[in-house]
Design a protein around this motif. Structure first.
Motif, PDB file in Angstrom:
ATOM      1  N   UNK A  32      44.068  35.501  50.913  1.00  0.00           N
ATOM      2  CA  UNK A  32      44.174  35.436  49.451  1.00  0.00           C
ATOM      3  C   UNK A  32      44.753  34.071  49.060  1.00  0.00           C
ATOM      4  N   UNK A  33      44.133  33.447  48.072  1.00  0.00           N
ATOM      5  CA  UNK A  33      44.557  32.111  47.655  1.00  0.00           C
ATOM      6  C   UNK A  33      45.966  32.137  47.080  1.00  0.00           C
ATOM      7  N   UNK A  34      46.790  31.228  47.602  1.00  0.00           N
ATOM      8  CA  UNK A  34      48.146  31.092  47.115  1.00  0.00           C
ATOM      9  C   UNK A  34      48.578  29.641  47.303  1.00  0.00           C
ATOM     10  N   UNK A  35      49.572  29.258  46.540  1.00  0.00           N
ATOM     11  CA  UNK A  35      50.075  27.885  46.607  1.00  0.00           C
ATOM     12  C   UNK A  35      51.552  27.891  46.248  1.00  0.00           C
ATOM     13  N   UNK A  36      52.251  26.891  46.712  1.00  0.00           N
ATOM     14  CA  UNK A  36      53.640  26.722  46.346  1.00  0.00           C
ATOM     15  C   UNK A  36      53.679  25.903  45.056  1.00  0.00           C
ATOM     16  N   UNK A  42      45.226  32.908  39.771  1.00  0.00           N
ATOM     17  CA  UNK A  42      45.197  33.689  38.532  1.00  0.00           C
ATOM     18  C   UNK A  42      44.001  34.633  38.446  1.00  0.00           C
ATOM     19  N   UNK A  43      42.919  34.327  39.135  1.00  0.00           N
ATOM     20  CA  UNK A  43      41.740  35.187  39.096  1.00  0.00           C
ATOM     21  C   UNK A  43      41.631  36.017  40.387  1.00  0.00           C
ATOM     22  N   UNK A  44      42.780  36.426  40.885  1.00  0.00           N
ATOM     23  CA  UNK A  44      42.868  37.195  42.125  1.00  0.00           C
ATOM     24  C   UNK A  44      42.004  38.449  42.084  1.00  0.00           C
ATOM     25  N   UNK A  45      42.051  39.163  40.992  1.00  0.00           N
ATOM     26  CA  UNK A  45      41.311  40.431  40.911  1.00  0.00           C
ATOM     27  C   UNK A  45      39.813  40.207  41.080  1.00  0.00           C
ATOM     28  N   UNK A  46      39.281  39.215  40.433  1.00  0.00           N
ATOM     29  CA  UNK A  46      37.857  38.907  40.573  1.00  0.00           C
ATOM     30  C   UNK A  46      37.532  38.524  42.016  1.00  0.00           C
ATOM     31  N   UNK A  47      38.404  37.743  42.632  1.00  0.00           N
ATOM     32  CA  UNK A  47      38.172  37.335  44.018  1.00  0.00           C
ATOM     33  C   UNK A  47      38.199  38.510  44.980  1.00  0.00           C
ATOM     34  N   UNK A  48      38.953  39.556  44.665  1.00  0.00           N
ATOM     35  CA  UNK A  48      38.951  40.741  45.531  1.00  0.00           C
ATOM     36  C   UNK A  48      37.555  41.357  45.589  1.00  0.00           C
ATOM     37  N   UNK A  49      36.851  41.354  44.461  1.00  0.00           N
ATOM     38  CA  UNK A  49      35.492  41.908  44.442  1.00  0.00           C
ATOM     39  C   UNK A  49      34.568  41.128  45.356  1.00  0.00           C
ATOM     40  N   UNK A  50      34.690  39.810  45.351  1.00  0.00           N
ATOM     41  CA  UNK A  50      33.772  38.990  46.142  1.00  0.00           C
ATOM     42  C   UNK A  50      34.123  38.998  47.626  1.00  0.00           C
ATOM     43  N   UNK A  51      35.364  39.339  47.966  1.00  0.00           N
ATOM     44  CA  UNK A  51      35.788  39.336  49.365  1.00  0.00           C
ATOM     45  C   UNK A  51      35.493  40.670  50.057  1.00  0.00           C
ATOM     46  N   UNK A  52      35.296  41.712  49.294  1.00  0.00           N
ATOM     47  CA  UNK A  52      35.128  43.036  49.883  1.00  0.00           C
ATOM     48  C   UNK A  52      33.831  43.661  49.377  1.00  0.00           C
ATOM     49  N   UNK A  87      50.667  44.325  42.132  1.00  0.00           N
ATOM     50  CA  UNK A  87      50.173  45.346  41.202  1.00  0.00           C
ATOM     51  C   UNK A  87      48.645  45.361  41.208  1.00  0.00           C
ATOM     52  N   UNK A  88      48.036  44.189  41.182  1.00  0.00           N
ATOM     53  CA  UNK A  88      46.567  44.102  41.178  1.00  0.00           C
ATOM     54  C   UNK A  88      46.003  44.642  42.491  1.00  0.00           C
ATOM     55  N   UNK A  89      46.589  44.244  43.586  1.00  0.00           N
ATOM     56  CA  UNK A  89      46.081  44.662  44.897  1.00  0.00           C
ATOM     57  C   UNK A  89      46.236  46.170  45.085  1.00  0.00           C
ATOM     58  N   UNK A  90      47.410  46.706  44.771  1.00  0.00           N
ATOM     59  CA  UNK A  90      47.665  48.135  44.964  1.00  0.00           C
ATOM     60  C   UNK A  90      46.797  48.978  44.030  1.00  0.00           C
TER      61      UNK A  90
END
Length: 99
Positions: free
Chosen positions: A73-77, A86-96, A49-52
């Motif tokens: 994108x950071x992920x873990x089992x 949990x802060x995926x949305x913020x990380x999208x800004x810094x990656x792009x 949802x965040x990515x789309x």
């Protein structure tokens, strides 16, 4: 007699010292699990949802998964389930930077 007493004291100290480190390792393992649970709390659907929202051209689950892999994108089992940072949305800004 003194030698036996010294050996008993050394043996008891060694066992107590070993138990201390064993508990410390267990404590650190639990703390790391708790940290992972807190930091990686998004399911794939929540991450999608965040990515789309920011990349609407990604339509299918497969496209989103490819995006996640390409962007590393950071992920873990966590508890046997792939979870996302949990802060995926913020990380999208810094990656792009073009975003």
């Amino acid at each position: 007699m003194k030698l036996k007493l010294v050996l008993v004291i050394v043996l008891i100290s060694t066992v107590a010292f070993g138990n201390f480190f064993q508990r410390s390792d267990e404590y650190l393992r639990r703390q790391n699990e708790l940290k992972s649970t807190l930091e990686f709390s998004l399911t794939f659907q929540q991450a999608k949802v965040i990515i789309v929202k920011h990349y609407p051209e990604l339509k299918s689950d497969e496209e989103v998964r490819e995006f996640i892999i390409e962007r590393d994108i950071q992920r873990a089992i966590v508890d046997g389930v792939e979870m996302y940072y949990s802060d995926l949305e913020h990380n999208l800004f810094t990656r792009d930077p073009e975003w």
